[in-house]
Motif scaffolding. Structure first.
Motif, PDB file in Angstrom:
ATOM      1  N   GLY A  13     128.615 -35.780  -0.188  1.00  0.00           N
ATOM      2  CA  GLY A  13     130.255 -35.922   0.791  1.00  0.00           C
ATOM      3  C   GLY A  13     131.047 -36.737   0.785  1.00  0.00           C
ATOM      4  N   ALA A  14     132.096 -36.066   0.098  1.00  0.00           N
ATOM      5  CA  ALA A  14     133.001 -37.794  -0.068  1.00  0.00           C
ATOM      6  C   ALA A  14     132.813 -38.832   1.025  1.00  0.00           C
ATOM      7  CB  ALA A  14     134.421 -37.348  -0.249  1.00  0.00           C
ATOM      8  N   LEU A  15     132.790 -37.972   2.159  1.00  0.00           N
ATOM      9  CA  LEU A  15     132.845 -39.029   3.479  1.00  0.00           C
ATOM     10  C   LEU A  15     131.082 -40.104   3.925  1.00  0.00           C
ATOM     11  CD1 LEU A  15     134.980 -37.163   5.786  1.00  0.00           C
ATOM     12  CD2 LEU A  15     135.649 -39.020   4.245  1.00  0.00           C
ATOM     13  N   ASP A  16     130.348 -39.801   2.533  1.00  0.00           N
ATOM     14  CA  ASP A  16     129.220 -40.655   2.811  1.00  0.00           C
ATOM     15  C   ASP A  16     128.830 -41.442   2.583  1.00  0.00           C
ATOM     16  OD1 ASP A  16     126.426 -41.165   3.900  1.00  0.00           O
ATOM     17  OD2 ASP A  16     125.272 -39.391   2.898  1.00  0.00           O
ATOM     18  N   GLU A  17     129.618 -42.274   2.635  1.00  0.00           N
ATOM     19  CA  GLU A  17     129.545 -43.537   2.082  1.00  0.00           C
ATOM     20  C   GLU A  17     128.235 -44.841   1.931  1.00  0.00           C
ATOM     21  OE1 GLU A  17     131.799 -46.175   4.414  1.00  0.00           O
ATOM     22  OE2 GLU A  17     133.694 -45.165   4.246  1.00  0.00           O
ATOM     23  N   LYS A  35     119.894 -38.287 -19.451  1.00  0.00           N
ATOM     24  CA  LYS A  35     120.106 -37.049 -18.568  1.00  0.00           C
ATOM     25  C   LYS A  35     120.814 -35.642 -18.735  1.00  0.00           C
ATOM     26  CE  LYS A  35     115.495 -38.371 -18.271  1.00  0.00           C
ATOM     27  NZ  LYS A  35     113.897 -37.891 -19.009  1.00  0.00           N
ATOM     28  N   VAL A  36     120.168 -34.714 -18.139  1.00  0.00           N
ATOM     29  CA  VAL A  36     121.334 -34.078 -18.221  1.00  0.00           C
ATOM     30  C   VAL A  36     121.973 -33.263 -16.961  1.00  0.00           C
ATOM     31  CG1 VAL A  36     122.374 -31.534 -18.731  1.00  0.00           C
ATOM     32  CG2 VAL A  36     120.994 -32.417 -20.003  1.00  0.00           C
ATOM     33  N   TYR A  37     122.958 -33.399 -16.424  1.00  0.00           N
ATOM     34  CA  TYR A  37     123.065 -33.830 -14.943  1.00  0.00           C
ATOM     35  C   TYR A  37     124.549 -33.455 -14.697  1.00  0.00           C
ATOM     36  CZ  TYR A  37     125.273 -37.383 -16.050  1.00  0.00           C
ATOM     37  OH  TYR A  37     127.045 -38.896 -16.549  1.00  0.00           O
ATOM     38  N   GLU A  38     124.904 -32.578 -13.580  1.00  0.00           N
ATOM     39  CA  GLU A  38     126.424 -32.322 -13.364  1.00  0.00           C
ATOM     40  C   GLU A  38     126.294 -33.391 -11.686  1.00  0.00           C
ATOM     41  OE1 GLU A  38     126.498 -28.729 -12.716  1.00  0.00           O
ATOM     42  OE2 GLU A  38     126.680 -27.585 -14.146  1.00  0.00           O
ATOM     43  N   ILE A  39     127.276 -33.883 -11.373  1.00  0.00           N
ATOM     44  CA  ILE A  39     127.847 -34.071 -10.384  1.00  0.00           C
ATOM     45  C   ILE A  39     129.054 -33.755  -9.154  1.00  0.00           C
ATOM     46  CG2 ILE A  39     128.083 -36.137  -8.927  1.00  0.00           C
ATOM     47  CD1 ILE A  39     127.379 -37.991 -11.087  1.00  0.00           C
ATOM     48  N   HIS A  40     128.411 -33.215  -8.191  1.00  0.00           N
ATOM     49  CA  HIS A  40     130.198 -32.338  -7.994  1.00  0.00           C
ATOM     50  C   HIS A  40     130.081 -33.684  -6.462  1.00  0.00           C
ATOM     51  CE1 HIS A  40     129.601 -28.329 -10.199  1.00  0.00           C
ATOM     52  NE2 HIS A  40     128.479 -29.069 -10.518  1.00  0.00           N
ATOM     53  N   MET A  41     131.537 -33.835  -6.306  1.00  0.00           N
ATOM     54  CA  MET A  41     131.911 -34.275  -5.140  1.00  0.00           C
ATOM     55  C   MET A  41     132.680 -33.557  -3.944  1.00  0.00           C
ATOM     56  SD  MET A  41     132.283 -37.333  -3.409  1.00  0.00           S
ATOM     57  CE  MET A  41     130.805 -38.471  -4.082  1.00  0.00           C
ATOM     58  N   TYR A  42     132.561 -33.863  -2.786  1.00  0.00           N
ATOM     59  CA  TYR A  42     133.416 -32.594  -2.350  1.00  0.00           C
ATOM     60  C   TYR A  42     134.060 -33.884  -1.067  1.00  0.00           C
ATOM     61  CZ  TYR A  42     129.976 -29.498  -3.120  1.00  0.00           C
ATOM     62  OH  TYR A  42     129.717 -28.034  -4.324  1.00  0.00           O
ATOM     63  N   GLU A  43     135.583 -33.660  -1.349  1.00  0.00           N
ATOM     64  CA  GLU A  43     135.784 -34.576  -0.003  1.00  0.00           C
ATOM     65  C   GLU A  43     135.994 -33.550   1.095  1.00  0.00           C
ATOM     66  OE1 GLU A  43     137.479 -37.005  -1.836  1.00  0.00           O
ATOM     67  OE2 GLU A  43     136.938 -36.467  -3.809  1.00  0.00           O
ATOM     68  N   GLY A  44     135.975 -34.989   1.730  1.00  0.00           N
ATOM     69  CA  GLY A  44     136.917 -34.892   2.943  1.00  0.00           C
ATOM     70  C   GLY A  44     134.887 -34.036   4.145  1.00  0.00           C
ATOM     71  N   LEU A  45     134.297 -35.067   3.267  1.00  0.00           N
ATOM     72  CA  LEU A  45     132.600 -33.905   3.955  1.00  0.00           C
ATOM     73  C   LEU A  45     131.731 -35.073   3.858  1.00  0.00           C
ATOM     74  CD1 LEU A  45     132.650 -30.286   2.814  1.00  0.00           C
ATOM     75  CD2 LEU A  45     134.080 -31.356   4.426  1.00  0.00           C
ATOM     76  N   ASN A  46     131.287 -35.013   4.752  1.00  0.00           N
ATOM     77  CA  ASN A  46     130.375 -35.782   4.826  1.00  0.00           C
ATOM     78  C   ASN A  46     128.857 -35.249   4.266  1.00  0.00           C
ATOM     79  OD1 ASN A  46     128.361 -38.102   6.011  1.00  0.00           O
ATOM     80  ND2 ASN A  46     130.301 -38.132   8.234  1.00  0.00           N
ATOM     81  N   MET A  47     127.581 -35.711   4.894  1.00  0.00           N
ATOM     82  CA  MET A  47     126.746 -35.306   4.177  1.00  0.00           C
ATOM     83  C   MET A  47     125.888 -33.592   5.217  1.00  0.00           C
ATOM     84  SD  MET A  47     123.493 -38.583   5.358  1.00  0.00           S
ATOM     85  CE  MET A  47     122.483 -37.416   5.181  1.00  0.00           C
ATOM     86  N   LEU A  48     124.594 -33.388   4.575  1.00  0.00           N
ATOM     87  CA  LEU A  48     124.676 -32.493   5.035  1.00  0.00           C
ATOM     88  C   LEU A  48     125.780 -31.183   5.514  1.00  0.00           C
ATOM     89  CD1 LEU A  48     121.906 -34.309   7.700  1.00  0.00           C
ATOM     90  CD2 LEU A  48     121.463 -32.977   5.749  1.00  0.00           C
ATOM     91  N   PHE A  49     126.733 -30.828   4.871  1.00  0.00           N
ATOM     92  CA  PHE A  49     128.211 -29.962   4.909  1.00  0.00           C
ATOM     93  C   PHE A  49     127.842 -28.814   4.587  1.00  0.00           C
ATOM     94  CE2 PHE A  49     128.134 -31.673   0.668  1.00  0.00           C
ATOM     95  CZ  PHE A  49     128.339 -30.204   0.058  1.00  0.00           C
ATOM     96  N   THR A  50     126.045 -28.433   4.358  1.00  0.00           N
ATOM     97  CA  THR A  50     125.578 -26.860   4.162  1.00  0.00           C
ATOM     98  C   THR A  50     124.633 -26.962   4.892  1.00  0.00           C
ATOM     99  OG1 THR A  50     124.287 -28.108   2.913  1.00  0.00           O
ATOM    100  CG2 THR A  50     125.586 -27.061   1.530  1.00  0.00           C
ATOM    101  N   THR A  51     124.509 -28.012   6.303  1.00  0.00           N
ATOM    102  CA  THR A  51     124.047 -27.433   7.177  1.00  0.00           C
ATOM    103  C   THR A  51     124.487 -26.643   8.325  1.00  0.00           C
ATOM    104  OG1 THR A  51     121.782 -29.315   6.617  1.00  0.00           O
ATOM    105  CG2 THR A  51     121.938 -28.092   8.200  1.00  0.00           C
ATOM    106  N   ILE A  52     124.349 -25.544   8.370  1.00  0.00           N
ATOM    107  CA  ILE A  52     124.473 -24.250   9.659  1.00  0.00           C
ATOM    108  C   ILE A  52     124.388 -24.955  11.036  1.00  0.00           C
ATOM    109  CG2 ILE A  52     123.008 -22.699  10.011  1.00  0.00           C
ATOM    110  CD1 ILE A  52     125.570 -20.735   9.290  1.00  0.00           C
ATOM    111  N   LEU A  53     122.581 -25.102  10.731  1.00  0.00           N
ATOM    112  CA  LEU A  53     122.579 -26.293  12.668  1.00  0.00           C
ATOM    113  C   LEU A  53     123.132 -27.417  12.680  1.00  0.00           C
ATOM    114  CD1 LEU A  53     118.874 -25.350  12.203  1.00  0.00           C
ATOM    115  CD2 LEU A  53     120.170 -24.007  13.389  1.00  0.00           C
TER     116      LEU A  53
END
Length: 106
Positions: A13-17, A35-53
């Protein structure tokens, strides 16, 4: 990093400084260790943005995108694992066939 033997997919999440402060170091270490890797940045969001709770942080669209990306990688890994497994089985079958042919003189 040398002990990591799998491809990595990293979601931020881009807001998680706090966590994001280490991304450049993490990426440098991954590159240094080939190492093989991918980085995905989600603009305007903080960490735990996938946590429905956590309603204040949850973002359905981003969560679905992150999940789709995760499933895509898992599908590739599963497909590659299956291909590798089939290849190993085929190689062993061919080897056994050659050994049997050698033993009976064919």
């Amino acid at each position: 990093m040398p002990n990591i033997h799998a491809a990595l997919q990293l979601h931020y999440g881009a807001l998680d400084e706090g966590v994001n402060a280490s991304i450049l170091l993490t990426e440098a270490a991954l590159k240094a260790n080939n190492k093989v890797y991918e980085i995905h940045m989600y603009e305007g969001l903080n960490m735990l943005f996938t946590t429905i709770l956590l309603e204040a942080r949850y973002n359905e669209a981003a969560a679905k995108l992150a999940w789709a990306r995760t499933l895509e990688v898992l599908g590739k890994v599963s497909e590659l694992s299956f291909i590798l497994f089939r290849s190993i089985v085929a190689d062993r079958s061919i080897t056994r066939h050659r050994q049997a042919a050698f033993l009976i003189g064919k």
